[in-house]
Design an enzyme around this catalytic site. Sequence first.
Site, PDB file in Angstrom:
ATOM      1  N   GLY A   1       0.807  -1.208   0.000  1.00  0.00           N
ATOM      2  CA  GLY A   1       0.000   0.000   0.000  1.00  0.00           C
ATOM      3  C   GLY A   1       0.840   1.257   0.000  1.00  0.00           C
ATOM      4  O   GLY A   1       2.075   1.219   0.006  1.00  0.00           O
TER       5      GLY A   1
ATOM      6  N   PRO B   1       2.776   4.549   1.180  1.00  0.00           N
ATOM      7  CA  PRO B   1       3.547   4.842   2.398  1.00  0.00           C
ATOM      8  C   PRO B   1       2.733   5.687   3.374  1.00  0.00           C
ATOM      9  O   PRO B   1       1.962   6.559   2.979  1.00  0.00           O
ATOM     10  CB  PRO B   1       4.751   5.634   1.859  1.00  0.00           C
ATOM     11  CG  PRO B   1       4.886   5.210   0.435  1.00  0.00           C
ATOM     12  CD  PRO B   1       3.496   4.952  -0.046  1.00  0.00           C
ATOM     13  N   GLY B   2       2.917   5.397   4.665  1.00  0.00           N
ATOM     14  CA  GLY B   2       2.269   6.190   5.701  1.00  0.00           C
ATOM     15  C   GLY B   2       0.871   5.748   6.059  1.00  0.00           C
ATOM     16  O   GLY B   2       0.157   6.471   6.749  1.00  0.00           O
ATOM     17  N   THR B   3       0.457   4.550   5.606  1.00  0.00           N
ATOM     18  CA  THR B   3      -0.898   4.081   5.899  1.00  0.00           C
ATOM     19  C   THR B   3      -0.963   3.128   7.081  1.00  0.00           C
ATOM     20  O   THR B   3      -2.025   2.565   7.358  1.00  0.00           O
ATOM     21  CB  THR B   3      -1.513   3.401   4.662  1.00  0.00           C
ATOM     22  OG1 THR B   3      -0.598   2.413   4.155  1.00  0.00           O
ATOM     23  CG2 THR B   3      -1.789   4.410   3.571  1.00  0.00           C
ATOM     24  N   GLY B   4       0.152   2.916   7.789  1.00  0.00           N
ATOM     25  CA  GLY B   4       0.092   2.144   9.038  1.00  0.00           C
ATOM     26  C   GLY B   4       0.699   0.763   8.984  1.00  0.00           C
ATOM     27  O   GLY B   4       0.451  -0.049   9.877  1.00  0.00           O
ATOM     28  N   LYS B   5       1.518   0.467   7.984  1.00  0.00           N
ATOM     29  CA  LYS B   5       2.087  -0.877   7.878  1.00  0.00           C
ATOM     30  C   LYS B   5       3.020  -1.199   9.044  1.00  0.00           C
ATOM     31  O   LYS B   5       2.919  -2.252   9.668  1.00  0.00           O
ATOM     32  CB  LYS B   5       2.825  -1.025   6.541  1.00  0.00           C
ATOM     33  CG  LYS B   5       1.913  -0.879   5.325  1.00  0.00           C
ATOM     34  CD  LYS B   5       2.639  -1.181   4.036  1.00  0.00           C
ATOM     35  CE  LYS B   5       3.602  -0.087   3.630  1.00  0.00           C
ATOM     36  NZ  LYS B   5       2.936   1.152   3.232  1.00  0.00           N
ATOM     37  N   SER B   6       3.957  -0.298   9.340  1.00  0.00           N
ATOM     38  CA  SER B   6       4.893  -0.550  10.442  1.00  0.00           C
ATOM     39  C   SER B   6       4.184  -0.548  11.788  1.00  0.00           C
ATOM     40  O   SER B   6       4.550  -1.306  12.693  1.00  0.00           O
ATOM     41  CB  SER B   6       6.012   0.497  10.434  1.00  0.00           C
ATOM     42  OG  SER B   6       5.480   1.803  10.586  1.00  0.00           O
TER      43      SER B   6
ATOM     44  N   SER C   1      -6.506  15.989 -18.616  1.00  0.00           N
ATOM     45  CA  SER C   1      -7.489  16.854 -17.969  1.00  0.00           C
ATOM     46  C   SER C   1      -7.690  18.166 -18.718  1.00  0.00           C
ATOM     47  O   SER C   1      -8.571  18.946 -18.365  1.00  0.00           O
ATOM     48  CB  SER C   1      -7.076  17.152 -16.522  1.00  0.00           C
ATOM     49  OG  SER C   1      -5.863  17.874 -16.477  1.00  0.00           O
TER      50      SER C   1
ATOM     51  N   LYS D   1      -7.222  22.966  -8.411  1.00  0.00           N
ATOM     52  CA  LYS D   1      -7.391  23.700  -9.658  1.00  0.00           C
ATOM     53  C   LYS D   1      -8.372  24.858  -9.480  1.00  0.00           C
ATOM     54  O   LYS D   1      -8.162  25.954 -10.006  1.00  0.00           O
ATOM     55  CB  LYS D   1      -7.875  22.753 -10.756  1.00  0.00           C
ATOM     56  CG  LYS D   1      -6.843  21.707 -11.164  1.00  0.00           C
ATOM     57  CD  LYS D   1      -7.411  20.729 -12.173  1.00  0.00           C
ATOM     58  CE  LYS D   1      -6.376  19.689 -12.572  1.00  0.00           C
ATOM     59  NZ  LYS D   1      -6.924  18.689 -13.521  1.00  0.00           N
TER      60      LYS D   1
END
Length: 679
Positions: free
Chosen positions: A99, A101-106, A552, A595
């Site tokens: 997933g 980075p920073g989503t709670g894996k560690s 876009s 934007k």
Amino acid sequence: MSNDRTTDTPYEGENDTDARPDPSPDGDLDDLGSEVDVEGDVEIDEDAAEDDLLGGLKVDSTADIKVPDRLVDQVIGQEEARDIVMRAAKQHRHVMMIGTPGTGKSMLAKAMSQLLPKESLQDVLVYHNPDDSNEPKVRTVPAGKGDQIVEAHQEEVRKRNQMRTFLMWIVLAVVVGYAFLVEGAILLGILAAGIIYFAFRYSNRGSDAMIPKLLINNAERQTAPFEDATGAHAGALLGDVRHDPFQSGGMETPAHERVEAGAIHKSNKGVLFIDEINTLDVRSQQHLMTAIQEGEFGITGQSERSSGAMVQTEPVPCDFIMVAAGNMDAMENMHPALRSRIKGYGYEVYMDDTIDDTPEMRRKFARFVAQEVERDGQLPDFTPDAVREVILEAKRRAGRKEHLTLELRNLGGLVRVAGDIARSKGHEYTERDDVLEAKKRSRSIEQQVADNYIARRKDYELKTSDGEAVGRVNGLAVMGGDSGIMMPVMAEVTPRQGEGGEIYATGKLQEIAQEAVENVSAIIKKYTGESIADKDIHIQFVQSYEGVEGDSASITVATAVISALEDIPIAQDLAMTGSLSVRGDVLPVGGVTHKIEAAAKAGCDRVIIPKANEQDVMIEDEYKDQIEVIPVSHISEVLDLALVGEPEKDSLVDRLKNITGGALEKGSAGAQGGSPSPQ
């Protein structure tokens, strides 16, 4: 000694699976961390929960919010991953988490170590092997016994050395006395005493080899081991044997004293966490797979040129649970056999990066702020308005309607910066203004570079926010992830110079953007009713020094070209963003909030966005009164809003109505019901 246990295999020292500690106090995984507790008599206003950014939580500050003791209960949003981790801890399974980075894996990996039984921990001792000093012996004992064994050996050696020292002084006294009193040879006596002294000292070196080395000491551990081996080299991961510069002459260090444990050994009966596992070299991954399979791994020198390469210990226990983590690309360079072992005897879980925006989840985000304050230990508690601003930022960063971001490491950085600002100002509590200031200061390096570029570009940009012009549209783009920028697009139609009409686009267009420009030609042919075979169309993305990556700007390009073909002016107080299908449907895009804010900063009064992005708009309060946001679903609506002038515009719009079947009045149903994900 296999690490691949089934549900019928008990933990070491236990008789059955019922003896294992249940990670859940109540035996129900779904109850863990599901509620937000508050101190005292504070209540939750369920009636106001839907509209309140705090989910109806009535608190004076984050000090009123109770932070769970266990790390697993502090996990927010990753319900599936949390339950898998708890089951994996109970059944001794390996886990791979993939997933953003920073989503709670560690955090989940560390939480798993707290769920494992510390009663099964072991100390590991390495002994000298009298038969072959290069093959040290390994023994395991219950945690806390290793120190006692080493101290017992040290005491035995100390007593032996005392006896030898006493004997040495007696021999020295006899020799010196005999030489002085009987032979009268003073120099000969001193020489003999020196030889005897060094002989005793040299012989004492062998006694040090009798003391074992405590390789793994778990005496003081309150929970199972957790070892973060992210980016570890082979020696740090697999263990190593230190080089001995004194390899001969009796001065060498005993081989067992030079043995060093690796992360796989230190995590025995615990958790080995490896993030970005694909960065491990193939050899280390192969050895890691062996360690997982056997549950033990001997230690040898990792450098073939070192004297440690001659040493090979007996197998050292490494019965760990491995938690491998990484981004999507981690699976590409991961050893197939290693992944197969994790997948076949464990779990694979994808970490969510957003979560549904519900009152209960908002309350959990309020608890998250309280957790960060408590974990840091130096931040002032947050007021309710400050917490609301953090939750609002979580909504903005999600980039999806009715969702909250789960990239909590970055959000935690915002909390800490806001707290630092409040503390530097001497505030008792962290206020909303501190959070607003922190949002400006906590930008990433990439974001700061992008903002600096935009600021310098404004001195020379060719923007226009009033009047009208033919073939010129105010397009919108995003730089650095969170910085919006207005990028004019110009179109010019010229007589054909080659064999057939061509479309030329400049501005360092990437592949997707180039394809979008080519697709626009279908729209032009359909809605202008003109043949472009005898015309060349030139499209310029003005001041696009960094290039254009996505599609876009499709409606921007189409509007500019149609304006140039029909010679109908475009209102310059209008900016727009949106992708475009070959049938004229306006499709959703990313970064719509940033934007819109960029258009407001540039002085535009109106901005066109895809209808599908309407719920994604979360602009700051200061911009809400500055600009009108107009959602559209079809190119015909875009042209009706953008083009000005009579009677040319009316003639074109009437023609469009006939072609599109009244899309201007009722919009295109296909654009709303079947739009793909934002581009």
